[in-house]
Design an enzyme around this catalytic site. Sequence first.
Site, mmCIF file in Angstrom:
data_model
loop_
_atom_site.group_PDB
_atom_site.id
_atom_site.type_symbol
_atom_site.label_atom_id
_atom_site.label_comp_id
_atom_site.label_asym_id
_atom_site.label_seq_id
_atom_site.Cartn_x
_atom_site.Cartn_y
_atom_site.Cartn_z
ATOM 1 N N THR A 189 8.110 -2.998 -2.025
ATOM 2 C CA THR A 189 8.191 -3.497 -0.659
ATOM 3 C C THR A 189 9.460 -3.025 0.043
ATOM 4 O O THR A 189 10.485 -2.775 -0.595
ATOM 5 C CB THR A 189 8.161 -5.032 -0.617
ATOM 6 O OG1 THR A 189 9.238 -5.546 -1.414
ATOM 7 C CG2 THR A 189 6.835 -5.565 -1.118
ATOM 8 N N ASN A 235 12.294 -4.389 2.185
ATOM 9 C CA ASN A 235 12.884 -5.711 2.364
ATOM 10 C C ASN A 235 13.789 -5.722 3.598
ATOM 11 O O ASN A 235 14.622 -4.830 3.776
ATOM 12 C CB ASN A 235 13.699 -6.094 1.129
ATOM 13 C CG ASN A 235 12.840 -6.175 -0.107
ATOM 14 O OD1 ASN A 235 12.066 -7.103 -0.266
ATOM 15 N ND2 ASN A 235 12.949 -5.184 -0.984
ATOM 16 N N GLU A 265 9.279 -9.095 3.366
ATOM 17 C CA GLU A 265 8.983 -8.076 2.359
ATOM 18 C C GLU A 265 7.637 -7.456 2.699
ATOM 19 O O GLU A 265 6.624 -8.159 2.738
ATOM 20 C CB GLU A 265 8.951 -8.695 0.962
ATOM 21 C CG GLU A 265 10.278 -9.339 0.568
ATOM 22 C CD GLU A 265 10.220 -10.025 -0.788
ATOM 23 O OE1 GLU A 265 11.019 -9.654 -1.669
ATOM 24 O OE2 GLU A 265 9.357 -10.911 -0.962
#
Length: 319
Positions: free
Chosen positions: A217, A219, A264
């Site tokens: 992901t 972030n 995320e």
Amino acid sequence: MSASPAPRPFTVLRGGDAVPAALARPVVAIGNFDGVHRGHRAVIGEAVRRAHAAGKPALALTFEPHPRAYFRPNEPMFRLTPEPMKLGLLASTGLDGAAVLAFDALLAAKDAESFVTDILVEWLGVDCVVAGFDFHFGRARGGSPAFLREAGARHGFAVEIVPPLLDDGAQISSSAIRAALAQGRVEQAAHMLGAPFAVEAEVIHGDKRGRELGYPTANMRLDPTIELAHGIYAVTVEIDGVERPAVASFGRRPTFDDGAPRLETFVFDWSGDLYGRKLKVAFHAYLRPELKFAGIEPLIAQMDEDSRRARAILGAGAG
């Protein structure tokens, strides 16, 4: 094949800047314009229409920070569009520029008549002012739409007051949009905004847990004043000018650390290094609230289902 037209120039003036000849005698839309939502666009659109008809430039006159931040500094405000995003949206409306006034003690103390003479007449030299039906200005909000009309008659500029824009009988407003987002009703917020609610922030290093779970992901730490409902969303992410489908979690990660809220985002069918880049994430649908899982396997199964639903909503295919 004809070349596409050059982008329309958009000039940002700060209080005290000299007004260039290209922006002389403008038609000015006044407001805070947080969100630049459909109600704001009705005011801006009327200013642009009048400006084009009269062969004049069209400007927005707005304030930074938001006046509420000055008057209630201990009550942080959820800004739908921080200043850079607001100016970007204003630039997309057909306006020729924006005049940004610093909302400080000096401006807060200025009475309505002084606001008209010092800012509208002497600084901007307005030809016409367009404002919403509920716009008030000057010390103690002493300047009403009726006062503005009367002042315009005295000082030689036209005034147009735009009625509220209603949606199913309810007024479209920044506060109504904030309330919808706080409840995860992002589709309703998008309907009032005229586009999906979006945030911009820099991608930071996380704990790399998503990569270990098969869901690397991007972030991002968002402004702590954002009151978006915690949960899982179908989103799009703008990367190198291209909107890409994705699924995102905004919240405290209750299965792991219950830490500070973080966004995320897992971008479908894409890989690359995004660290340090500023990304724009737009929220299209709320999938579910945050949940705490008993272990990794049920979490991954739920992430798979979240991804499937997000792909279906965004028309992203099966991957």
